[in-house]
Design a protein around this motif. Sequence first.
Motif, mmCIF file in Angstrom:
data_model
loop_
_atom_site.group_PDB
_atom_site.id
_atom_site.type_symbol
_atom_site.label_atom_id
_atom_site.label_comp_id
_atom_site.label_asym_id
_atom_site.label_seq_id
_atom_site.Cartn_x
_atom_site.Cartn_y
_atom_site.Cartn_z
ATOM 1 N N PHE A 137 0.833 -1.199 0.000
ATOM 2 C CA PHE A 137 0.000 0.000 0.000
ATOM 3 C C PHE A 137 0.869 1.250 0.000
ATOM 4 N N ALA A 138 1.960 1.240 0.758
ATOM 5 C CA ALA A 138 2.868 2.399 0.799
ATOM 6 C C ALA A 138 3.445 2.661 -0.592
ATOM 7 N N ARG A 139 3.771 1.599 -1.327
ATOM 8 C CA ARG A 139 4.308 1.771 -2.675
ATOM 9 C C ARG A 139 3.255 2.386 -3.606
ATOM 10 N N LEU A 140 2.041 1.912 -3.507
ATOM 11 C CA LEU A 140 0.957 2.479 -4.329
ATOM 12 C C LEU A 140 0.736 3.957 -3.989
ATOM 13 N N ARG A 141 0.700 4.260 -2.702
ATOM 14 C CA ARG A 141 0.475 5.639 -2.266
ATOM 15 C C ARG A 141 1.609 6.543 -2.744
ATOM 16 N N LYS A 142 2.844 6.070 -2.641
ATOM 17 C CA LYS A 142 4.005 6.861 -3.079
ATOM 18 C C LYS A 142 3.941 7.102 -4.586
ATOM 19 N N ALA A 143 3.591 6.069 -5.360
ATOM 20 C CA ALA A 143 3.479 6.215 -6.816
ATOM 21 C C ALA A 143 2.378 7.218 -7.159
ATOM 22 N N SER A 144 1.326 7.206 -6.397
ATOM 23 C CA SER A 144 0.237 8.154 -6.603
ATOM 24 C C SER A 144 0.713 9.579 -6.349
ATOM 25 N N GLN A 145 1.431 9.772 -5.259
ATOM 26 C CA GLN A 145 1.931 11.107 -4.907
ATOM 27 C C GLN A 145 2.944 11.614 -5.931
ATOM 28 N N VAL A 146 3.862 10.759 -6.324
ATOM 29 C CA VAL A 146 4.903 11.154 -7.269
ATOM 30 C C VAL A 146 4.314 11.493 -8.639
ATOM 31 N N SER A 147 3.344 10.688 -9.075
ATOM 32 C CA SER A 147 2.769 10.885 -10.412
ATOM 33 C C SER A 147 1.662 11.944 -10.423
ATOM 34 N N GLY A 148 1.127 12.252 -9.234
ATOM 35 C CA GLY A 148 0.013 13.195 -9.174
ATOM 36 C C GLY A 148 -1.283 12.595 -9.682
ATOM 37 N N ARG A 149 -1.328 11.285 -9.738
ATOM 38 C CA ARG A 149 -2.527 10.586 -10.210
ATOM 39 C C ARG A 149 -3.257 9.962 -9.023
ATOM 40 N N PRO A 150 -4.577 9.816 -9.161
ATOM 41 C CA PRO A 150 -5.341 9.187 -8.079
ATOM 42 C C PRO A 150 -4.855 7.762 -7.811
ATOM 43 N N LEU A 151 -4.984 7.346 -6.579
ATOM 44 C CA LEU A 151 -4.561 6.017 -6.170
ATOM 45 C C LEU A 151 -5.234 4.932 -7.012
ATOM 46 N N LYS A 152 -6.491 5.128 -7.358
ATOM 47 C CA LYS A 152 -7.212 4.149 -8.181
ATOM 48 C C LYS A 152 -6.538 3.986 -9.544
ATOM 49 N N VAL A 153 -6.120 5.085 -10.145
ATOM 50 C CA VAL A 153 -5.479 5.044 -11.467
ATOM 51 C C VAL A 153 -4.150 4.292 -11.386
ATOM 52 N N VAL A 154 -3.389 4.569 -10.343
ATOM 53 C CA VAL A 154 -2.106 3.880 -10.138
ATOM 54 C C VAL A 154 -2.361 2.382 -9.932
ATOM 55 N N ALA A 155 -3.348 2.064 -9.101
ATOM 56 C CA ALA A 155 -3.672 0.661 -8.835
ATOM 57 C C ALA A 155 -4.081 -0.056 -10.124
ATOM 58 N N GLU A 156 -4.912 0.590 -10.945
ATOM 59 C CA GLU A 156 -5.327 -0.010 -12.209
ATOM 60 C C GLU A 156 -4.130 -0.240 -13.130
ATOM 61 N N ALA A 157 -3.180 0.693 -13.118
ATOM 62 C CA ALA A 157 -1.976 0.537 -13.944
ATOM 63 C C ALA A 157 -1.136 -0.647 -13.466
#
Length: 165
Positions: A137-157
């Motif tokens: 979850f921390a990795r997903l949240r960090k990717a979301s913050q870095v990319s500026g994309r919603p967590l759902k979008v990162v998770a789908e990717a």
Amino acid sequence: MDVVGEARDGEEAVALALELQPDLAIMDVKMPKLDGIDAARRILDERPIPIVMLTAYGQEELVSRAVEAGVFGYLVKPFRESDLLPAIQTARARHDELTMLRAEAESLGEALAARKAIERAKGLLMEKEGLSEQDAFARLRKASQVSGRPLKVVAEAVVATFSEQ
């Protein structure tokens, strides 16, 4: 309240409602070409607005059809003019309530879809990368913050990426 248009028959009522986009429609049940209930159904399929039926016919079958079509009010003639305003106000209130409930349901559906995608992505990260649930979850949240994309979008990717492998 401004009267926007009057229709001579049900088909014209549908065309006028779609063209003029009124806030409310008041219709008779018995109309040439297309009865008021079927016209109301077509209008509501295209554009949800409060519709009040005014009619001399109070048969249970007609009332049931009107309710099934999504009509918000039904007044049987003869009625007093003073009966019309409360029927309109009630129809508008019920329409607003339904609109709010639909928006809430859509929002909850979106939240559930996001949660499912996040859980799926966490599971894949745990399985493929050997991470704990917290680290995934921390990795997903960090990717979301870095990319500026919603967590759902990162998770789908993440899910899409692992699905391709």
